[in-house]
Design a protein around this motif. Structure first.
Motif, mmCIF file in Angstrom:
data_model
loop_
_atom_site.group_PDB
_atom_site.id
_atom_site.type_symbol
_atom_site.label_atom_id
_atom_site.label_comp_id
_atom_site.label_asym_id
_atom_site.label_seq_id
_atom_site.Cartn_x
_atom_site.Cartn_y
_atom_site.Cartn_z
ATOM 1 N N ASP A 12 -3.695 -2.338 2.920
ATOM 2 C CA ASP A 12 -3.774 -0.918 3.299
ATOM 3 C C ASP A 12 -5.055 -0.720 4.102
ATOM 4 O OD1 ASP A 12 -1.869 -0.901 1.271
ATOM 5 O OD2 ASP A 12 -3.168 0.139 -0.169
ATOM 6 N N PHE A 13 -4.998 0.200 5.022
ATOM 7 C CA PHE A 13 -6.225 0.690 5.657
ATOM 8 C C PHE A 13 -6.291 2.174 5.385
ATOM 9 C CE2 PHE A 13 -5.865 -3.078 8.546
ATOM 10 C CZ PHE A 13 -7.104 -3.639 8.264
ATOM 11 N N ALA A 14 -7.332 2.619 4.757
ATOM 12 C CA ALA A 14 -7.528 4.042 4.426
ATOM 13 C C ALA A 14 -6.290 4.622 3.739
ATOM 14 C CB ALA A 14 -7.867 4.822 5.704
ATOM 15 N N SER A 17 -0.349 1.914 4.063
ATOM 16 C CA SER A 17 0.098 0.524 3.942
ATOM 17 C C SER A 17 0.435 -0.052 5.312
ATOM 18 C CB SER A 17 1.334 0.465 3.045
ATOM 19 O OG SER A 17 1.964 -0.780 3.201
ATOM 20 N N VAL A 18 -0.207 -1.150 5.658
ATOM 21 C CA VAL A 18 0.179 -1.874 6.869
ATOM 22 C C VAL A 18 1.409 -2.725 6.550
ATOM 23 C CG1 VAL A 18 -0.537 -3.581 8.589
ATOM 24 C CG2 VAL A 18 -2.196 -1.939 7.699
ATOM 25 N N PHE A 19 1.292 -3.542 5.511
ATOM 26 C CA PHE A 19 2.450 -4.303 5.028
ATOM 27 C C PHE A 19 2.278 -4.483 3.536
ATOM 28 C CE2 PHE A 19 -0.626 -7.455 6.639
ATOM 29 C CZ PHE A 19 -0.873 -8.188 5.484
ATOM 30 N N SER A 43 -1.772 -9.796 12.895
ATOM 31 C CA SER A 43 -3.177 -10.223 13.023
ATOM 32 C C SER A 43 -3.924 -9.981 11.724
ATOM 33 C CB SER A 43 -3.869 -9.462 14.155
ATOM 34 O OG SER A 43 -3.264 -9.768 15.384
ATOM 35 N N THR A 44 -3.583 -8.891 11.056
ATOM 36 C CA THR A 44 -4.243 -8.592 9.779
ATOM 37 C C THR A 44 -3.956 -9.708 8.778
ATOM 38 O OG1 THR A 44 -4.023 -6.236 10.227
ATOM 39 C CG2 THR A 44 -4.427 -6.867 7.944
ATOM 40 N N LEU A 45 -2.705 -10.142 8.714
ATOM 41 C CA LEU A 45 -2.368 -11.231 7.778
ATOM 42 C C LEU A 45 -3.090 -12.519 8.174
ATOM 43 C CD1 LEU A 45 -0.728 -12.240 5.351
ATOM 44 C CD2 LEU A 45 1.088 -12.867 6.944
HETATM 45 N N1 LIG Z 1 -10.025 -2.712 10.610
HETATM 46 C C1 LIG Z 1 -9.022 -1.838 10.634
HETATM 47 N N2 LIG Z 1 -9.177 -0.566 10.209
HETATM 48 C C2 LIG Z 1 -8.161 0.305 10.197
HETATM 49 N N3 LIG Z 1 -6.903 0.005 10.610
HETATM 50 C C3 LIG Z 1 -6.683 -1.238 11.045
HETATM 51 C C4 LIG Z 1 -7.711 -2.229 11.084
HETATM 52 N N4 LIG Z 1 -7.182 -3.380 11.552
HETATM 53 C C5 LIG Z 1 -5.881 -3.122 11.813
HETATM 54 N N5 LIG Z 1 -5.585 -1.830 11.498
HETATM 55 C C6 LIG Z 1 -4.251 -1.221 11.621
HETATM 56 O O1 LIG Z 1 -3.333 -2.032 10.934
HETATM 57 C C7 LIG Z 1 -2.100 -2.102 11.631
HETATM 58 C C8 LIG Z 1 -1.747 -3.548 11.891
HETATM 59 O O2 LIG Z 1 -2.634 -4.078 12.860
HETATM 60 P P1 LIG Z 1 -2.528 -5.570 13.376
HETATM 61 O O3 LIG Z 1 -3.553 -5.737 14.417
HETATM 62 O O4 LIG Z 1 -2.561 -6.505 12.219
HETATM 63 O O5 LIG Z 1 -1.057 -5.572 13.990
HETATM 64 P P2 LIG Z 1 -0.317 -6.712 14.814
HETATM 65 O O6 LIG Z 1 1.001 -6.931 14.150
HETATM 66 O O7 LIG Z 1 -1.189 -7.893 14.991
HETATM 67 O O8 LIG Z 1 -0.073 -5.987 16.206
HETATM 68 P P3 LIG Z 1 -0.085 -6.597 17.716
HETATM 69 O O9 LIG Z 1 1.237 -7.273 17.861
HETATM 70 O O10 LIG Z 1 -0.202 -5.392 18.560
HETATM 71 O O11 LIG Z 1 -1.258 -7.530 17.834
HETATM 72 C C9 LIG Z 1 -2.270 -1.245 12.872
HETATM 73 O O12 LIG Z 1 -1.722 0.002 12.623
HETATM 74 C C10 LIG Z 1 -3.764 -1.168 13.045
HETATM 75 O O13 LIG Z 1 -4.127 0.028 13.665
#
Ligand SMILES: Nc1ncnc2c1ncn2[C@@H]1O[C@H](COP(=O)(O)OP(=O)(O)OP(=O)(O)O)[C@@H](O)[C@H]1O
Ligand SMILES: [Mg+2]
Length: 274
Positions: A12-14, A17-19, A43-45
């Motif tokens: 989660d961010f703030a 849930s992202v995933f 990218s987060t994972l």
């Molecule tokens: N440090 C952070 N603080 C707050 N929100 C974040 C942070 N890092 C990522 N997010 C949010 O988490 C979600 C997932 O981001 P992420 O960069 O992991 O996506 P991704 O699948 O890699 O996307 P892309 O294909 O565009 O690279 C997005 O909504 C992003 O705004």
């Protein structure tokens, strides 16, 4: 024991849930790619596996040890070629090799670095600084640097996203060769379906975020060695490609949103890849 275990990871961010509940494992020597819409948290994972981000729930275990921070056992290649701008090609790679093998002699390090410089076709460019290199050359340095340390796990986050299509193909072939020689364990994020099929043993598909989920993991049964030229006639390749493209379009929440978003994020036509 599983080699790399992504154990029910949520982020989660703030409070958003992202995933959530992403669970799969990667065997030693396996090449696993993740595909999903922009923002689903790929990218987060990857950063959680790298130890650069902390999961909100669950954890990642590598060779039986929980990941709590970055380490030399994992090397990351980002899409923006994070090289040391003041260092030459040779020194950028040497820095990583020396960090991985502090006990090696200067000569052994130098020979090792040269081997990887040659492997990615940068022979003759050793003394150049990143500013004097094309994007493709910079990304080759990044790949050589990552492979040269022989990490337990290589983490590649859209390493070819900023490279033109022709150069990308050449470097993909180099990556296939390097990986075939090393059999490193790789987790890679990409938007390019063809690239995923060319390289992967398995492809993980994420649903659209927020609160994305791991939808499925597809084994790529196209025999190796694979070349881009041969792939296009392989019926299994065509079946997989259709399946993934179909998934990406179906997984979109709004009709037509997927194609528009993907085209915008990659600058390429949705019919060519994601
Ligand atoms: N440090 C952070 N603080 C707050 N929100 C974040 C942070 N890092 C990522 N997010 C949010 O988490 C979600 C997932 O981001 P992420 O960069 O992991 O996506 P991704 O699948 O890699 O996307 P892309 O294909 O565009 O690279 C997005 O909504 C992003 O705004
Ligand atoms: Mg990303």
């Amino acid at each position: 024991m599983r080699f790399l275990d992504i154990d029910h990871v949520s982020k989660d961010f703030a409070g958003v849930s992202v995933f959530s509940d992403v669970a799969f494992s990667i065997a030693e020597g396996e090449f696993v790619t993740m595909i999903g819409h922009s923002g689903c948290g790929k990218s987060t994972l990857l950063n959680i596996i790298a130890g650069l981000e902390q999961p909100s729930a669950g954890g990642v275990v590598l060779s039986g040890r929980e990941i709590t921070g970055p380490g030399m056992d994992r090397m990351v290649v980002f899409q923006n070629f994070s090289l040391m701008p003041w260092m030459t090609v040779f020194d950028n790679i040497r820095l990583a090799v020396r960090a991985a093998h502090p006990d090696w002699s200067r000569r052994r390090v130098a020979e090792w670095v040269q081997r990887y410089v040659d492997m990615v076709g940068l022979t003759g460019a050793e003394a150049k600084r990143p500013a004097a290199l094309s994007g493709g050359m910079r990304q080759r340095v990044g790949l050589a640097r990552a492979f040269s340390t022989e990490p337990k796990v290589l983490l590649l986050d859209e390493p070819f996203a900023q490279i033109d299509a022709l150069t990308r193909g050449v470097i993909q072939d180099e990556l296939v060769r390097m990986w075939s020689a090393s059999r490193n364990t790789v987790f890679m994020v990409t938007h390019d379906v063809d690239e995923a099929i060319l390289l992967s043993d398995r492809i993980a598909l994420m649903t659209k975020g927020p609160n994305a989920r791991l939808a499925e993991i597809i084994p790529v049964k196209v025999p190796r060695p694979r070349t881009r030229a041969e792939l296009i006639d392989d019926p299994e390749y065509l079946r997989l490609r259709n399946h993934i493209l179909h998934f990406l379009v179906e997984a979109a929440q709004r009709p037509g949103a997927a194609e528009v978003e993907i085209a915008a994020s990659t600058g390429r036509l949705p019919s060519m890849d994601t």
